[in-house]
Design a protein around this motif. Structure first.
Motif, PDB file in Angstrom:
ATOM      1  N   ILE A 221       1.101   1.831  -3.419  1.00 48.58           N
ATOM      2  CA  ILE A 221       0.946   1.606  -1.977  1.00 48.58           C
ATOM      3  C   ILE A 221       1.005   0.106  -1.716  1.00 48.58           C
ATOM      4  N   ASN A 222       1.878  -0.293  -0.822  1.00 48.87           N
ATOM      5  CA  ASN A 222       2.027  -1.692  -0.469  1.00 48.87           C
ATOM      6  C   ASN A 222       1.562  -1.893   0.979  1.00 48.87           C
ATOM      7  N   VAL A 223       0.778  -2.950   1.204  1.00 47.75           N
ATOM      8  CA  VAL A 223       0.330  -3.291   2.553  1.00 47.75           C
ATOM      9  C   VAL A 223       1.197  -4.443   3.051  1.00 47.75           C
ATOM     10  N   LYS A 224       2.001  -4.192   4.079  1.00 48.17           N
ATOM     11  CA  LYS A 224       2.956  -5.175   4.563  1.00 48.17           C
ATOM     12  C   LYS A 224       2.284  -6.249   5.411  1.00 48.17           C
ATOM     13  N   ASP A 225       2.572  -7.501   5.099  1.00 53.38           N
ATOM     14  CA  ASP A 225       2.180  -8.639   5.933  1.00 53.38           C
ATOM     15  C   ASP A 225       0.702  -8.658   6.279  1.00 53.38           C
ATOM     16  N   GLY A 226      -0.115  -8.126   5.393  1.00 53.46           N
ATOM     17  CA  GLY A 226      -1.548  -8.155   5.629  1.00 53.46           C
ATOM     18  C   GLY A 226      -2.005  -7.299   6.780  1.00 53.46           C
ATOM     19  N   ASP A 227      -1.215  -6.278   7.150  1.00 54.87           N
ATOM     20  CA  ASP A 227      -1.546  -5.433   8.303  1.00 54.87           C
ATOM     21  C   ASP A 227      -2.416  -4.266   7.846  1.00 54.87           C
ATOM     22  N   PHE A 228      -3.734  -4.406   8.006  1.00 53.54           N
ATOM     23  CA  PHE A 228      -4.673  -3.372   7.601  1.00 53.54           C
ATOM     24  C   PHE A 228      -5.156  -2.544   8.796  1.00 53.54           C
ATOM     25  N   SER A 229      -4.594  -2.780   9.986  1.00 51.32           N
ATOM     26  CA  SER A 229      -5.136  -2.178  11.206  1.00 51.32           C
ATOM     27  C   SER A 229      -4.916  -0.673  11.266  1.00 51.32           C
ATOM     28  N   ASP A 230      -3.764  -0.170  10.773  1.00 44.82           N
ATOM     29  CA  ASP A 230      -3.498   1.261  10.819  1.00 44.82           C
ATOM     30  C   ASP A 230      -2.553   1.626   9.685  1.00 44.82           C
ATOM     31  N   LEU A 231      -2.173   2.903   9.639  1.00 41.37           N
ATOM     32  CA  LEU A 231      -1.305   3.377   8.564  1.00 41.37           C
ATOM     33  C   LEU A 231       0.109   2.822   8.665  1.00 41.37           C
ATOM     34  N   GLY A 232       0.468   2.218   9.794  1.00 39.73           N
ATOM     35  CA  GLY A 232       1.804   1.663   9.942  1.00 39.73           C
ATOM     36  C   GLY A 232       2.071   0.507   8.997  1.00 39.73           C
ATOM     37  N   GLY A 233       1.009  -0.130   8.490  1.00 43.92           N
ATOM     38  CA  GLY A 233       1.188  -1.228   7.558  1.00 43.92           C
ATOM     39  C   GLY A 233       1.308  -0.798   6.119  1.00 43.92           C
ATOM     40  N   LEU A 234       1.213   0.512   5.857  1.00 43.57           N
ATOM     41  CA  LEU A 234       1.260   1.017   4.490  1.00 43.57           C
ATOM     42  C   LEU A 234       2.671   1.453   4.116  1.00 43.57           C
ATOM     43  N   GLU A 235       3.059   1.162   2.894  1.00 42.70           N
ATOM     44  CA  GLU A 235       4.359   1.569   2.360  1.00 42.70           C
ATOM     45  C   GLU A 235       4.140   2.288   1.022  1.00 42.70           C
ATOM     46  N   PRO A 236       3.847   3.593   1.031  1.00 40.31           N
ATOM     47  CA  PRO A 236       3.687   4.319  -0.235  1.00 40.31           C
ATOM     48  C   PRO A 236       5.037   4.586  -0.884  1.00 40.31           C
ATOM     49  N   ALA A 237       5.071   4.541  -2.215  1.00 41.18           N
ATOM     50  CA  ALA A 237       6.298   4.790  -2.963  1.00 41.18           C
ATOM     51  C   ALA A 237       5.965   5.540  -4.244  1.00 41.18           C
ATOM     52  N   LEU A 238       6.913   6.332  -4.716  1.00 42.57           N
ATOM     53  CA  LEU A 238       6.735   7.120  -5.928  1.00 42.57           C
ATOM     54  C   LEU A 238       7.839   6.761  -6.913  1.00 42.57           C
ATOM     55  N   SER A 239       7.444   6.435  -8.149  1.00 47.71           N
ATOM     56  CA  SER A 239       8.404   6.064  -9.190  1.00 47.71           C
ATOM     57  C   SER A 239       8.326   7.063 -10.335  1.00 47.71           C
ATOM     58  N   TRP A 240       9.485   7.362 -10.925  1.00 50.45           N
ATOM     59  CA  TRP A 240       9.545   8.291 -12.048  1.00 50.45           C
ATOM     60  C   TRP A 240      10.575   7.800 -13.051  1.00 50.45           C
ATOM     61  N   GLU A 241      10.263   7.935 -14.346  1.00 48.14           N
ATOM     62  CA  GLU A 241      11.169   7.507 -15.402  1.00 48.14           C
ATOM     63  C   GLU A 241      11.283   8.580 -16.471  1.00 48.14           C
ATOM     64  N   GLY A 242      12.396   8.571 -17.187  1.00 50.67           N
ATOM     65  CA  GLY A 242      12.618   9.514 -18.265  1.00 50.67           C
ATOM     66  C   GLY A 242      13.494   8.906 -19.346  1.00 50.67           C
ATOM     67  N   THR A 243      13.536   9.540 -20.511  1.00 52.64           N
ATOM     68  CA  THR A 243      14.354   9.081 -21.628  1.00 52.64           C
ATOM     69  C   THR A 243      15.109  10.255 -22.224  1.00 52.64           C
ATOM     70  N   SER A 244      16.212   9.951 -22.891  1.00 57.53           N
ATOM     71  CA  SER A 244      17.006  10.981 -23.533  1.00 57.53           C
ATOM     72  C   SER A 244      17.879  10.321 -24.591  1.00 57.53           C
ATOM     73  N   LYS A 245      18.696  11.130 -25.285  1.00 50.13           N
ATOM     74  CA  LYS A 245      19.618  10.604 -26.289  1.00 50.13           C
ATOM     75  C   LYS A 245      20.984  11.237 -26.072  1.00 50.13           C
ATOM     76  N   TYR A 246      22.031  10.456 -26.374  1.00 49.94           N
ATOM     77  CA  TYR A 246      23.396  10.939 -26.316  1.00 49.94           C
ATOM     78  C   TYR A 246      24.082  10.459 -27.584  1.00 49.94           C
ATOM     79  N   GLY A 247      24.069  11.310 -28.629  1.00 55.37           N
ATOM     80  CA  GLY A 247      24.544  10.872 -29.931  1.00 55.37           C
ATOM     81  C   GLY A 247      23.632   9.811 -30.496  1.00 55.37           C
ATOM     82  N   ASP A 248      24.197   8.650 -30.832  1.00 56.51           N
ATOM     83  CA  ASP A 248      23.410   7.531 -31.351  1.00 56.51           C
ATOM     84  C   ASP A 248      22.904   6.615 -30.241  1.00 56.51           C
ATOM     85  N   MET A 249      23.134   7.008 -29.002  1.00 55.21           N
ATOM     86  CA  MET A 249      22.776   6.159 -27.869  1.00 55.21           C
ATOM     87  C   MET A 249      21.456   6.607 -27.250  1.00 55.21           C
TER      88      MET A 249
END
Length: 291
Positions: free
Chosen positions: A42-70
């Motif tokens: 959750i990122n708070v933009k420009d120090g705006d704590f007054s309401d939910l409009g200042g919030l920027e929630p984000a979701l990150s996901w990562e994974g791994t796999s193999k392709y031959g020797d790669m």
């Protein structure tokens, strides 16, 4: 047989199209290989704590796999907000392919940013532990241009080389020349590590900077930095335990940055300084979410 660095560089530039196409298709690989835990931030933009409009929630996901020797790594960052424009939901999609050939560790990475339009950032790396040498090319490649392949539209933005030298006492010197192709600017970073002291010198035609890092004890580092323009920065790194740490960076008359990591939680605060006042704090909070 060791592959010369010049051959590595030529090969990596020539194969940009294939590498980009491969990396962009990584997200289509079944996640049965290995899927990491999603992370909610959750990122708070420009120090705006007054309401939910200042919030920027984000979701990150990562994974791994193999392709031959790669080895393949891939991930996606999405906006966790309600919106009527679904094209703004994926913020960034990235993929990386890694493989060892002879004594060289080769890697190609492509990043698609929602704000970057019809282009992907491409980073090509080659490293050789025996030579203590690393080479990196950083550029952009267009994804779809009529009658032209991504290799034809590849633009090199930056190139750098890192060479390490170490003596019998364990003291280490690294030389890192860098060249900005777009702005036609060059600089070099020299780093010397000996015992509890690290010295880093960054020099270009216009600016020189010296950073001195000193270990106070097992849990504390202090790092003052001064440049040729007279700007001073003081940084303090404190290790709370094996999973927690605290970092503070002060630039007089400019900003105060604080980062606190407590196991799964990470909080970052950037506070601009205007004269004697600190205002407009930008706050970023993230936590690893287990499903």
């Amino acid at each position: 047989r060791v592959m010369p660095p010049t051959m590595i560089t030529m090969m990596m530039k020539k194969d940009t199209a294939a590498a980009t196409a491969l990396l962009l298709s990584l997200l289509l690989i079944p996640a049965s290989a290995s899927a990491g835990r999603p992370q909610l931030s959750i990122n708070v933009k420009d120090g705006d704590f007054s309401d939910l409009g200042g919030l920027e929630p984000a979701l990150s996901w990562e994974g791994t796999s193999k392709y031959g020797d790669m080895d393949l790594d891939y991930g996606i960052d999405v906006a966790a907000q309600s919106t009527t424009d679904i094209t703004t939901i994926p913020r960034r999609i990235w993929g990386r392919a890694r493989q060892r050939i002879a004594n060289w560790d080769l890697a190609a990475r492509a990043d698609l940013d929602n704000q970057a339009g019809n282009a992907a950032r491409v980073i090509l790396d080659a490293g050789n532990d025996d030579l203590d040498l690393k080479i990196q090319l950083d550029g952009n490649a267009a994804l779809a241009t009529t009658g032209r392949s991504p290799a034809d539209t590849f633009a090199l933005n930056r190139i750098q080389l890192v060479k390490g030298l170490e003596n019998e006492e364990g003291n280490r010197l690294t030389v890192n020349p860098r060249y900005d192709v777009v702005n036609r600017e060059a600089d070099v970073v020299l780093a010397w590590k000996t015992g509890d002291i690290n010295v880093e010198i960054t020099a270009s035609a216009d600016t020189q900077k010296v950073k001195l890092s000193k270990r106070i004890d097992d849990d504390n580092w202090v790092s003052p930095t001064v440049d040729s323009k007279g700007d001073v920065t003081l940084e303090w790194d404190h290790r709370i335990d094996n999973e927690s740490s605290f970092t503070a960076k002060i630039k007089p008359q400019d900003s105060v940055d604080v980062k606190w990591k407590d196991k799964e939680w990470t909080a970052s605060v950037a506070m601009p300084i205007d004269g004697r006042e600190v205002s407009g704090a930008n706050v970023h909070i993230s936590r690893e979410v287990k499903f």
